[in-house]
Write an enzyme that holds these catalytic residues in place. Structure first.
Site, short mmCIF file in Angstrom:
data_model
loop_
_atom_site.label_atom_id
_atom_site.label_comp_id
_atom_site.label_asym_id
_atom_site.label_seq_id
_atom_site.Cartn_x
_atom_site.Cartn_y
_atom_site.Cartn_z
N TYR B 171 35.54 20.67 33.06
CA TYR B 171 35.43 21.79 33.96
C TYR B 171 34.30 22.74 33.54
CZ TYR B 171 37.20 25.25 37.27
OH TYR B 171 37.33 26.14 38.29
N GLU B 178 26.32 23.11 37.42
CA GLU B 178 26.10 23.70 38.74
C GLU B 178 25.30 24.99 38.65
OE1 GLU B 178 29.92 24.10 40.71
OE2 GLU B 178 30.50 22.15 39.91
#
Lengths: 304, 249
Positions: B171, B178
């Protein structure tokens, strides 16, 4: 209400001063506050079952399905704030914020535009309409509405104010912008839109008055609303919540008048929310009244 | 928040002790829904596996990540876009996840794929792209196989273990990938003025994609910890049988 409350307390009557069988829930809440002052009555939710529905303030103890000892479960609803306070705060914001943009207060647009005035009539008209709308809402909050609930959770005021104040700023920014483009069809478009706006504002006000007259001061009774002599209330024949219908109409009128996409988006957001409320209200009416008029739809005649 | 795991499972169990009675626990799924969801999850597992294998083969053959995105972009776009169906699954109720959670999850992925890597070609060879692609691939293979096995009522413990442990590393890695990618894209967006509308125009609206991206990056700050701690709580509940009483808000 789906989660387990951290303060779900079982409270049986022997622990407390004698509670009369004809005591109301409101009186019991007041007694509870005496021994637990941090939980004022508006914060208390009392129920017969930990997962059950909240008991109403007007309910009388002996009329409830309890034996000689009653076990009541308490849930803390969290800090509460009155509906009137919330409404006044969330409506005063847009009123002032719009004016900041209208008067082109410094630091919003370029410095050469500070305190200048738009040369488009529609911009001045829009300011009058927007301001009138929120002044009307404030006055209705103070003098017209009769609220079923006294309070709502405190966090709502932050959520609601962000919504109203944020959208007001966003719309006002574009309408009062030095580079604002007036409506494509000119005065014709503005006049038509203004007519729609005015009619819907009158309609909305008429419905608020009609709803107020349904309920005597200080009471919480609920009755089926019906059309009165005022033609604006005839919309009750077709919808359960004509106040929302008229409100939608007002914002559509304002959107056409200003030909401003942010206004249209605000109207859309409002429409979605009001439809949810209207459907809920419509469902409650149907549940509570056997003889509810079958032709009525929640918010849009025949459609929704 | 493209890299986030959603609550609930596709018609199967996610709670430790209820594994056995899973399908009947929340709802009786009709045979058609079960068949469709099983097919869907197998297809998605396969799709992401193909993606993973293609990526590994490319790196083994070329020894570099440059050109990797281009080689897998069609497959990525196909399978990631297909995932929009998951919102429909929630809407029609065959999956217990809330529409909002599924919507946010899928939308953020669609945003990264179509509005960043597809539209802003200069950043396609950034290392950060590989970073989030790897994170997404491993997560999705784990997630979809978890759902598949749950639906088939035969969930190997290691899949459940993977689903509730891999995210701890993946995660943050995915989020880093990103954010770095969006950051790398910023100068190109500013220069080209893409996806932006300026005043004056007849609808009296403006939009600046550059500032929109800045706000998107900022929104990771409140959102990421919430989702991460949510998954940690789920993990404690599912793997360690902890009974967590939610705070009453």
């Amino acid at each position: 209400m789906q989660r387990l409350g951290r303060s779900c307390v079982s409270w049986t009557s022997p622990r407390f001063p004698q509670v009369e069988p004809h005591a109301t829930i409101a009186e019991i809440k007041n007694l509870f506050t005496k021994s637990h002052p941090q939980w004022y009555p508006a914060r208390q939710s009392l129920r017969l079952d930990p997962k059950g529905k909240s008991l109403k303030d007007e309910d009388v103890l002996q009329k409830l399905p309890v034996g000689t000892t009653a076990t009541l479960y308490f849930r803390d609803l969290g800090a509460q704030i009155s509906w009137v306070t919330v409404f006044l705060t969330e409506y005063t914001g847009p009123l002032f914020i719009y004016l900041l943009f209208y008067f082109r207060v410094p630091f919003i647009y370029g410095h050469k535009y500070d305190f200048t005035s738009s040369r488009h009539t529609v911009v001045h008209l829009a300011c009058i309409c927007h301001s009138f709308h929120y002044v009307k809402r404030l006055l209705e909050t103070l003098f017209v509405h009769r609220f079923s609930h006294g309070t709502m959770p405190l966090r709502n005021i932050f959520k609601n104010c962000t919504y109203y104040w944020g959208f007001a700023a966003w719309m006002a920014y574009y309408i009062n912008h030095p580079l604002y483009t007036p409506p494509t069809y000119g005065a014709q478009q503005v006049k038509l839109a203004l007519a729609i706006f005015v009619i819907c504002q009158l309609g909305n006000f008429s419905i608020h008055m009609a709803l107020r007259d349904l309920r005597p001061a200080g009471s919480k009774t609920r009755k089926i609303p019906y059309p009165t002599k005022n033609p604006f209330t005839w919309l009750f024949l077709l919808v359960s919540c004509p106040n929302y219908t008229y409100e939608m109409g007002s914002w559509i009128g304002f959107a056409i008048m200003t030909q401003c996409l942010p206004v249209a988006l605000f109207s859309l957001a409002g429409f979605i929310q009001m439809t949810i409320w209207a459907k809920g209200k419509h469902r409650s009416y149907l549940k509570e009244f056997r003889d509810y008029p079958p032709l009525r739809m929640p918010i849009i005649p025949f459609l929704l | 928040m493209a890299f986030s795991e959603e609550d609930g499972s596709n018609g199967g169990a996610s709670e430790a002790s209820e594994e056995r009675e899973a399908p009947g626990r929340r709802r009786r799924l009709g045979w058609a829904a079960t068949a469709w969801l099983t097919f869907y999850n197998i297809a998605m597992t396969a799709g992401w596996l193909v993606l993973a294998i293609t990526m590994v083969r490319f790196y083994m053959e070329k020894g570099t990540h440059k050109g990797l995105y281009k080689s897998i972009q069609k497959t990525l776009k196909f399978f990631q876009t297909f995932a929009l169906l998951e919102i429909v699954h929630c809407l029609i109720g065959i999956v217990p996840t809330s529409v909002l959670v599924a919507g946010v999850q899928v939308s953020s992925r669609i945003f990264m794929v179509w509005l960043i890597t597809h539209s802003i070609k200069p950043i396609q060879n950034e290392e950060s792209v590989v970073l989030f692609l790897v994170a997404w691939t491993v997560t999705e293979i784990t997630r979809y196989s978890f759902y598949t096995f749950s639906l088939l009522n035969h969930l190997p413990y290691f899949i459940k273990w993977a689903r509730y442990n891999f995210f701890i590393i993946l995660y943050p890695v995915g989020v880093a990938g990103e954010l770095l990618t969006i950051y790398a894209a910023l100068p190109h967006v500013k220069k080209s003025g893409m996806y932006s509308i300026r005043l004056p125009n007849k609808y009296n609206i403006s939009f600046d994609y550059y500032y929109f991206l800045l706000i998107t990056m900022a929104s990771y700050i409140p959102l990421f910890p919430q989702l991460y701690f949510y998954m940690l709580r789920q993990r404690r509940k599912v793997l360690h049988g902890e009974v967590i009483v939610e705070k009453d808000d």
